[in-house]
Motif scaffolding. Structure first.
Motif, PDB file in Angstrom:
ATOM      1  N   GLN A   1       0.813  -1.217   0.000  1.00 25.53           N
ATOM      2  CA  GLN A   1       0.000   0.000   0.000  1.00 25.53           C
ATOM      3  C   GLN A   1       0.848   1.270   0.000  1.00 25.53           C
ATOM      4  O   GLN A   1       0.448   2.281  -0.563  1.00 25.53           O
ATOM      5  CB  GLN A   1      -0.951   0.006   1.192  1.00 25.53           C
ATOM      6  CG  GLN A   1      -2.021  -1.048   1.087  1.00 25.53           C
ATOM      7  CD  GLN A   1      -2.960  -1.034   2.281  1.00 25.53           C
ATOM      8  OE1 GLN A   1      -3.015  -0.098   3.049  1.00 25.53           O
ATOM      9  NE2 GLN A   1      -3.721  -2.113   2.437  1.00 25.53           N
ATOM     10  N   PHE A   2       2.019   1.226   0.620  1.00 19.97           N
ATOM     11  CA  PHE A   2       2.929   2.372   0.636  1.00 19.97           C
ATOM     12  C   PHE A   2       3.731   2.410  -0.663  1.00 19.97           C
ATOM     13  O   PHE A   2       3.921   3.455  -1.260  1.00 19.97           O
ATOM     14  CB  PHE A   2       3.834   2.296   1.867  1.00 19.97           C
ATOM     15  CG  PHE A   2       5.018   3.202   1.854  1.00 19.97           C
ATOM     16  CD1 PHE A   2       4.881   4.560   1.608  1.00 19.97           C
ATOM     17  CD2 PHE A   2       6.297   2.716   2.101  1.00 19.97           C
ATOM     18  CE1 PHE A   2       5.978   5.405   1.602  1.00 19.97           C
ATOM     19  CE2 PHE A   2       7.399   3.550   2.099  1.00 19.97           C
ATOM     20  CZ  PHE A   2       7.235   4.899   1.847  1.00 19.97           C
ATOM     21  N   ALA A   3       4.205   1.257  -1.093  1.00 15.43           N
ATOM     22  CA  ALA A   3       4.946   1.083  -2.349  1.00 15.43           C
ATOM     23  C   ALA A   3       6.131   2.048  -2.476  1.00 15.43           C
ATOM     24  O   ALA A   3       6.365   2.621  -3.530  1.00 15.43           O
ATOM     25  CB  ALA A   3       4.007   1.220  -3.541  1.00 15.43           C
TER      26      ALA A   3
ATOM     27  N   ASP B   1       9.016  -1.148   0.758  1.00 17.32           N
ATOM     28  CA  ASP B   1       7.733  -1.732   0.370  1.00 17.32           C
ATOM     29  C   ASP B   1       7.590  -1.783  -1.152  1.00 17.32           C
ATOM     30  O   ASP B   1       6.493  -1.874  -1.671  1.00 17.32           O
ATOM     31  CB  ASP B   1       6.585  -0.934   1.002  1.00 17.32           C
ATOM     32  CG  ASP B   1       5.252  -1.659   0.933  1.00 17.32           C
ATOM     33  OD1 ASP B   1       5.234  -2.904   1.027  1.00 17.32           O
ATOM     34  OD2 ASP B   1       4.209  -0.985   0.776  1.00 17.32           O
ATOM     35  N   THR B   2       8.732  -1.714  -1.855  1.00 23.70           N
ATOM     36  CA  THR B   2       8.693  -1.828  -3.320  1.00 23.70           C
ATOM     37  C   THR B   2       8.896  -3.263  -3.761  1.00 23.70           C
ATOM     38  O   THR B   2       8.826  -3.556  -4.952  1.00 23.70           O
ATOM     39  CB  THR B   2       9.773  -0.942  -3.985  1.00 23.70           C
ATOM     40  OG1 THR B   2      11.069  -1.413  -3.606  1.00 23.70           O
ATOM     41  CG2 THR B   2       9.601   0.518  -3.603  1.00 23.70           C
ATOM     42  N   VAL B   3       9.187  -4.140  -2.809  1.00 17.79           N
ATOM     43  CA  VAL B   3       9.400  -5.560  -3.088  1.00 17.79           C
ATOM     44  C   VAL B   3       8.434  -6.386  -2.255  1.00 17.79           C
ATOM     45  O   VAL B   3       7.856  -5.909  -1.287  1.00 17.79           O
ATOM     46  CB  VAL B   3      10.862  -5.980  -2.771  1.00 17.79           C
ATOM     47  CG1 VAL B   3      11.828  -5.279  -3.689  1.00 17.79           C
ATOM     48  CG2 VAL B   3      11.212  -5.709  -1.329  1.00 17.79           C
ATOM     49  N   SER B   4       8.253  -7.623  -2.650  1.00 14.72           N
ATOM     50  CA  SER B   4       7.384  -8.528  -1.887  1.00 14.72           C
ATOM     51  C   SER B   4       8.165  -9.788  -1.559  1.00 14.72           C
ATOM     52  O   SER B   4       8.709 -10.419  -2.470  1.00 14.72           O
ATOM     53  CB  SER B   4       6.145  -8.878  -2.716  1.00 14.72           C
ATOM     54  OG  SER B   4       5.274  -9.684  -1.959  1.00 14.72           O
ATOM     55  N   PRO B   5       8.261 -10.137  -0.281  1.00 14.83           N
ATOM     56  CA  PRO B   5       7.682  -9.453   0.876  1.00 14.83           C
ATOM     57  C   PRO B   5       8.440  -8.170   1.190  1.00 14.83           C
ATOM     58  O   PRO B   5       9.599  -7.997   0.800  1.00 14.83           O
ATOM     59  CB  PRO B   5       7.833 -10.471   1.997  1.00 14.83           C
ATOM     60  CG  PRO B   5       9.031 -11.281   1.623  1.00 14.83           C
ATOM     61  CD  PRO B   5       9.019 -11.338   0.115  1.00 14.83           C
ATOM     62  N   THR B   6       7.775  -7.288   1.909  1.00 15.04           N
ATOM     63  CA  THR B   6       8.367  -6.021   2.325  1.00 15.04           C
ATOM     64  C   THR B   6       9.599  -6.283   3.183  1.00 15.04           C
ATOM     65  O   THR B   6       9.595  -7.154   4.041  1.00 15.04           O
ATOM     66  CB  THR B   6       7.329  -5.202   3.117  1.00 15.04           C
ATOM     67  OG1 THR B   6       6.190  -4.992   2.285  1.00 15.04           O
ATOM     68  CG2 THR B   6       7.896  -3.865   3.541  1.00 15.04           C
ATOM     69  N   VAL B   7      10.651  -5.507   2.938  1.00 11.41           N
ATOM     70  CA  VAL B   7      11.909  -5.662   3.666  1.00 11.41           C
ATOM     71  C   VAL B   7      11.978  -4.618   4.784  1.00 11.41           C
ATOM     72  O   VAL B   7      11.753  -3.433   4.547  1.00 11.41           O
ATOM     73  CB  VAL B   7      13.118  -5.489   2.719  1.00 11.41           C
ATOM     74  CG1 VAL B   7      14.422  -5.474   3.497  1.00 11.41           C
ATOM     75  CG2 VAL B   7      13.118  -6.577   1.657  1.00 11.41           C
ATOM     76  N   VAL B   8      12.284  -5.081   5.991  1.00  9.34           N
ATOM     77  CA  VAL B   8      12.491  -4.204   7.138  1.00  9.34           C
ATOM     78  C   VAL B   8      13.812  -4.620   7.778  1.00  9.34           C
ATOM     79  O   VAL B   8      13.948  -5.756   8.222  1.00  9.34           O
ATOM     80  CB  VAL B   8      11.334  -4.312   8.161  1.00  9.34           C
ATOM     81  CG1 VAL B   8      11.607  -3.438   9.371  1.00  9.34           C
ATOM     82  CG2 VAL B   8      10.005  -3.939   7.521  1.00  9.34           C
ATOM     83  N   VAL B   9      14.801  -3.709   7.772  1.00 11.63           N
ATOM     84  CA  VAL B   9      16.133  -4.015   8.304  1.00 11.63           C
ATOM     85  C   VAL B   9      16.631  -2.863   9.172  1.00 11.63           C
ATOM     86  O   VAL B   9      16.166  -1.735   9.044  1.00 11.63           O
ATOM     87  CB  VAL B   9      17.159  -4.298   7.179  1.00 11.63           C
ATOM     88  CG1 VAL B   9      16.813  -5.562   6.418  1.00 11.63           C
ATOM     89  CG2 VAL B   9      17.280  -3.127   6.235  1.00 11.63           C
ATOM     90  N   ASN B  10      17.591  -3.164  10.019  1.00  6.85           N
ATOM     91  CA  ASN B  10      18.156  -2.158  10.922  1.00  6.85           C
ATOM     92  C   ASN B  10      19.437  -1.550  10.356  1.00  6.85           C
ATOM     93  O   ASN B  10      20.505  -1.627  10.967  1.00  6.85           O
ATOM     94  CB  ASN B  10      18.432  -2.769  12.296  1.00  6.85           C
ATOM     95  CG  ASN B  10      17.159  -3.104  13.014  1.00  6.85           C
ATOM     96  OD1 ASN B  10      16.908  -4.253  13.306  1.00  6.85           O
ATOM     97  ND2 ASN B  10      16.344  -2.115  13.277  1.00  6.85           N
TER      98      ASN B  10
ATOM     99  N   THR C   1       1.438   7.364   5.174  1.00  2.82           N
ATOM    100  CA  THR C   1       0.228   7.258   5.986  1.00  2.82           C
ATOM    101  C   THR C   1      -0.589   6.013   5.634  1.00  2.82           C
ATOM    102  O   THR C   1      -1.419   5.586   6.428  1.00  2.82           O
ATOM    103  CB  THR C   1      -0.664   8.518   5.819  1.00  2.82           C
ATOM    104  OG1 THR C   1      -0.998   8.681   4.440  1.00  2.82           O
ATOM    105  CG2 THR C   1       0.039   9.756   6.340  1.00  2.82           C
ATOM    106  N   ALA C   2      -0.326   5.408   4.497  1.00  5.93           N
ATOM    107  CA  ALA C   2      -1.019   4.156   4.112  1.00  5.93           C
ATOM    108  C   ALA C   2      -0.734   3.034   5.111  1.00  5.93           C
ATOM    109  O   ALA C   2      -1.501   2.086   5.201  1.00  5.93           O
ATOM    110  CB  ALA C   2      -0.597   3.730   2.712  1.00  5.93           C
ATOM    111  N   LEU C   3       0.365   3.142   5.857  1.00  6.46           N
ATOM    112  CA  LEU C   3       0.710   2.106   6.821  1.00  6.46           C
ATOM    113  C   LEU C   3       0.008   2.281   8.153  1.00  6.46           C
ATOM    114  O   LEU C   3      -0.049   1.359   8.953  1.00  6.46           O
ATOM    115  CB  LEU C   3       2.220   2.069   7.063  1.00  6.46           C
ATOM    116  CG  LEU C   3       3.099   1.690   5.895  1.00  6.46           C
ATOM    117  CD1 LEU C   3       4.556   1.686   6.329  1.00  6.46           C
ATOM    118  CD2 LEU C   3       2.726   0.318   5.349  1.00  6.46           C
ATOM    119  N   PHE C   4      -0.488   3.478   8.433  1.00  3.32           N
ATOM    120  CA  PHE C   4      -1.043   3.756   9.758  1.00  3.32           C
ATOM    121  C   PHE C   4      -2.542   3.796   9.775  1.00  3.32           C
ATOM    122  O   PHE C   4      -3.269   4.247   9.118  1.00  3.32           O
ATOM    123  CB  PHE C   4      -0.474   5.069  10.314  1.00  3.32           C
ATOM    124  CG  PHE C   4       1.007   4.989  10.526  1.00  3.32           C
ATOM    125  CD1 PHE C   4       1.508   4.442  11.681  1.00  3.32           C
ATOM    126  CD2 PHE C   4       1.889   5.444   9.570  1.00  3.32           C
ATOM    127  CE1 PHE C   4       2.881   4.363  11.894  1.00  3.32           C
ATOM    128  CE2 PHE C   4       3.260   5.373   9.767  1.00  3.32           C
ATOM    129  CZ  PHE C   4       3.750   4.847  10.926  1.00  3.32           C
TER     130      PHE C   4
END
Length: 98
Positions: free
Chosen positions: A20-22, A38-47, A95-98
């Protein structure tokens, strides 16, 4: 709130609203950095900080208040509790994430 807890909360938001954020974003906290892609699937979240059109700077406490609904995102921005570095237009799509 630890960086691990913050990362987990961002991962849950990303999983719930995948695509949704893309876009890409960096979240900067005193505890560290969280990158969201959020441009890839699955979404990547890293530190780690990676290339993104903008970064959001805030405290972990303010982030938690936004998630619980105790702090409005626009009010946080207007009062300086949330700062945007870079493309503010791209940041509005977050804001699409919240």
């Amino acid at each position: 709130m630890t960086l691990e807890e913050i990362t987990g909360k961002i991962q849950k938001l990303a999983d719930r609203h995948s695509g949704q954020f893309a876009g890409k974003a960096n979240f900067k906290f005193d505890e560290g950095v969280v990158h969201l892609d959020d441009t890839v699937s699955p979404t990547v979240v890293v530190n780690e900080e990676r290339e993104a059109p903008f970064a959001i700077k805030m405290t972990a406490d303010n982030f938690n208040q936004i998630l619980t609904g105790d702090l409005n995102v626009m009010m946080a921005f207007m009062s300086g509790k949330l700062k945007i570095e870079g493309d503010k237009g791209a940041a509005m799509k977050l804001t699409a994430l919240f």
